[in-house]
Design an enzyme around this catalytic site. Sequence first.
Site: not given
Length: 403
Positions: A281, A49
């Site tokens: 940042y 999955k």
Amino acid sequence: MNAALDEDEHSAPGTALRVWAEVDLAALRANVAALRARIGGAALMAVVKADGYGHGALACARAARAAGASWIGTATPQEALDLRAAGVDGRMLCWLWTPGGPWREAIEADVDVSVSGMWALREATAAARAAGRPARIQLKSDTGLGRNGCQPADWPELVAAARAAEAAGLAKVTGIWSHFACADEPGHPSIAAQLSVFHEALEAARAAGLEPEVRHIANSPATLTLPETHFDLVRTGIAMYGVSPVPQVGAPADFGLRPVMTLRARLAQVKRVPGDHGVSYGHLYTTPGETTLALVPAGYADGIPRHASNTGPVLVAGKWRTVAGRVAMDQFVVDLGGDSAQVGDPAVLFGPGDQGEPTVEDWARACGTIAYEIVTRIGARVPRVHLHTDDDGSGSQAVTGGI
């Protein structure tokens, strides 16, 4: 892009890539063999999955099959149907259904479908009627996880209805199954409690006349630590990819496993900066003195956790470095201190660890999460370089995905 390659297995294939995930299929096959050696007469389901936990579902399904996995497991029906369309045959189970799902398509593709309640049984049998063939269904019992699965109070109705559907030629109950809540915490009292409920669910199914082919409850941690839970089939997800589901008990090597994925990048810039220079940042990091900064061209859009800001480990220029400042969308910085590097030099974010690089577990600790999340979140724009695509473990490669 999808191309076979002929290059050194530790170099970026083709034209230089900014970041790529190497997936060692020989290691995956060896992991499947090691897991099979633990489970006696039980069969093994290879769970692929979420694009094979980020490793590439198709390549991993094929490799697992070659190594003796009897079943393939997916969460969503579309994952199963995509594998069928790509030629993956044999037994396959998908379990995360919602109303109106592609029940008929799954039935016609010989996919076993999981049923957790009466609504799902009704939709599965209606699709079987339309398809003109019985649905192969597996009934899921909620033994205490509290997610999907049928509650014990509703279980007698479900198993009786499933038996009636068998009698009507609309279904064949191929499995009874459940899922643990705390198998990754050996000794947790819920484990014994869930096993008891599971045995009761199996007995109720037997009393209703059901004779499933497989009974299964063991996930990766239970496969490794709870042999009494193996029953007829175990479902191995993260362990198949060489990541320990119980790091507090043992590292992958302690279980005979090897990590399958190595995440690499090439430095996009190297430059000298003065002391007291803000980095990325918010200036969460400021250089303590004149230093060399190296830019790794991978960020949270590639699946690098933003939580790795100022914490994530990276091997650059032969040493562990730590992400300097905030992880941005496409890039992050490391401080090389007094060391030097060149643009294009390698950066290894994680791998097996035997070349001194960090591991997935190191990243999980740095980010306050689990290793499952680290590998699964690596994004679609990161190419997967599948190594040893041949069953004989030769050096063949293939690149899939990415930009």
